[in-house]
Motif scaffolding. Structure first.
Motif, PDB file in Angstrom:
ATOM      1  N   THR A   1       0.827  -1.070   0.440  1.00 28.22           N
ATOM      2  CA  THR A   1      -0.023   0.030   0.345  1.00 28.22           C
ATOM      3  C   THR A   1       1.425   1.365  -0.423  1.00 28.22           C
ATOM      4  O   THR A   1       1.774   1.221   0.400  1.00 28.22           O
ATOM      5  CB  THR A   1      -0.935   0.062   1.297  1.00 28.22           C
TER       6      THR A   1
ATOM      7  N   ARG B   1      -0.672   9.977  -1.055  1.00 26.24           N
ATOM      8  CA  ARG B   1      -1.610   9.625  -2.343  1.00 26.24           C
ATOM      9  C   ARG B   1      -2.091  11.860  -2.365  1.00 26.24           C
ATOM     10  O   ARG B   1      -2.289  11.810  -3.901  1.00 26.24           O
ATOM     11  CB  ARG B   1      -2.899   9.430  -2.327  1.00 26.24           C
TER      12      ARG B   1
ATOM     13  N   HIS C   1       5.375  12.991  -8.315  1.00 26.87           N
ATOM     14  CA  HIS C   1       6.426  11.070  -8.015  1.00 26.87           C
ATOM     15  C   HIS C   1       7.834  11.206  -8.325  1.00 26.87           C
ATOM     16  O   HIS C   1       8.593  10.062  -8.604  1.00 26.87           O
ATOM     17  CB  HIS C   1       5.772  10.504  -9.008  1.00 26.87           C
TER      18      HIS C   1
ATOM     19  N   HIS D   1       4.718   6.237  -7.678  1.00 28.49           N
ATOM     20  CA  HIS D   1       4.072   5.709  -8.068  1.00 28.49           C
ATOM     21  C   HIS D   1       3.696   3.697  -8.535  1.00 28.49           C
ATOM     22  O   HIS D   1       4.586   3.192  -7.935  1.00 28.49           O
ATOM     23  CB  HIS D   1       4.958   5.814  -9.581  1.00 28.49           C
ATOM     24  N   ASP D   2       2.418   3.567  -8.564  1.00 25.90           N
ATOM     25  CA  ASP D   2       2.244   1.983  -8.626  1.00 25.90           C
ATOM     26  C   ASP D   2       3.258   0.987  -9.800  1.00 25.90           C
ATOM     27  O   ASP D   2       3.376   0.190  -9.304  1.00 25.90           O
ATOM     28  CB  ASP D   2       1.064   1.825  -9.722  1.00 25.90           C
TER      29      ASP D   2
ATOM     30  N   VAL E   1       6.715   0.001  -7.425  1.00 22.22           N
ATOM     31  CA  VAL E   1       6.437  -0.218  -6.523  1.00 22.22           C
ATOM     32  C   VAL E   1       5.942  -1.233  -7.107  1.00 22.22           C
ATOM     33  O   VAL E   1       7.150  -2.641  -6.812  1.00 22.22           O
ATOM     34  CB  VAL E   1       4.951  -0.309  -6.229  1.00 22.22           C
ATOM     35  N   ARG E   2       5.297  -1.774  -8.957  1.00 21.04           N
ATOM     36  CA  ARG E   2       5.691  -3.540  -8.859  1.00 21.04           C
ATOM     37  C   ARG E   2       6.759  -3.402  -9.378  1.00 21.04           C
ATOM     38  O   ARG E   2       7.335  -4.489  -9.326  1.00 21.04           O
ATOM     39  CB  ARG E   2       5.154  -3.278 -10.334  1.00 21.04           C
TER      40      ARG E   2
END
Length: 121
Positions: free
Chosen positions: A10, A16, A21, A28-29, A32-33
């Motif tokens: 999370t 948020r 960024h 940013h998503d 994270v990935r």
């Protein structure tokens, strides 16, 4: 047979609200990935909060200072998951364990010389 393990990572609510960024701000998503994909390159680090914008990571006898715009959120995550986290240097992502196995909270950290204060949080 292939066994897939999913993690639940999370981003803190305060992050948020940040529109940046950049390192040390909202993560940013995609970042994270990518950091999770490269977790085998991570080091386990002791995380120490120094002041309202500075975090100290220590491993293998070395210490490194980083900056983040919401160190309070990192402190909150450490209170839940403990003071040992995973640092993924390639993506400058800190992954703090969560309350349950497989859960975590992710943050980006900035080197002090590259720090830009948050202007729109």
């Amino acid at each position: 047979m292939t066994l897939a393990v999913r993690s639940s990572v999370t981003v803190p609510d305060a992050a948020r609200a940040c529109v940046s960024h950049g390192d040390g701000h909202r993560i940013h998503d995609i970042r994270v990935r990518r950091a999770l994909r490269d977790r085998d390159l991570a080091v386990r680090a002791l995380v120490t909060i120094v002041d309202e914008t500075t975090v100290l990571l220590s491993w293998d006898g070395a210490q490194f200072a980083f900056r983040h715009h919401d160190v309070g959120a990192i402190a909150d995550a450490l209170a839940v998951g403990g003071d040992i986290a995973e640092w993924v240097p390639r993506w400058r992502v800190l992954v703090v364990p969560g309350r349950t196995p497989g859960s975590a909270v992710a943050f980006t950290l900035s080197a002090p010389e590259h720090w830009a204060a948050c202007t729109a949080c």
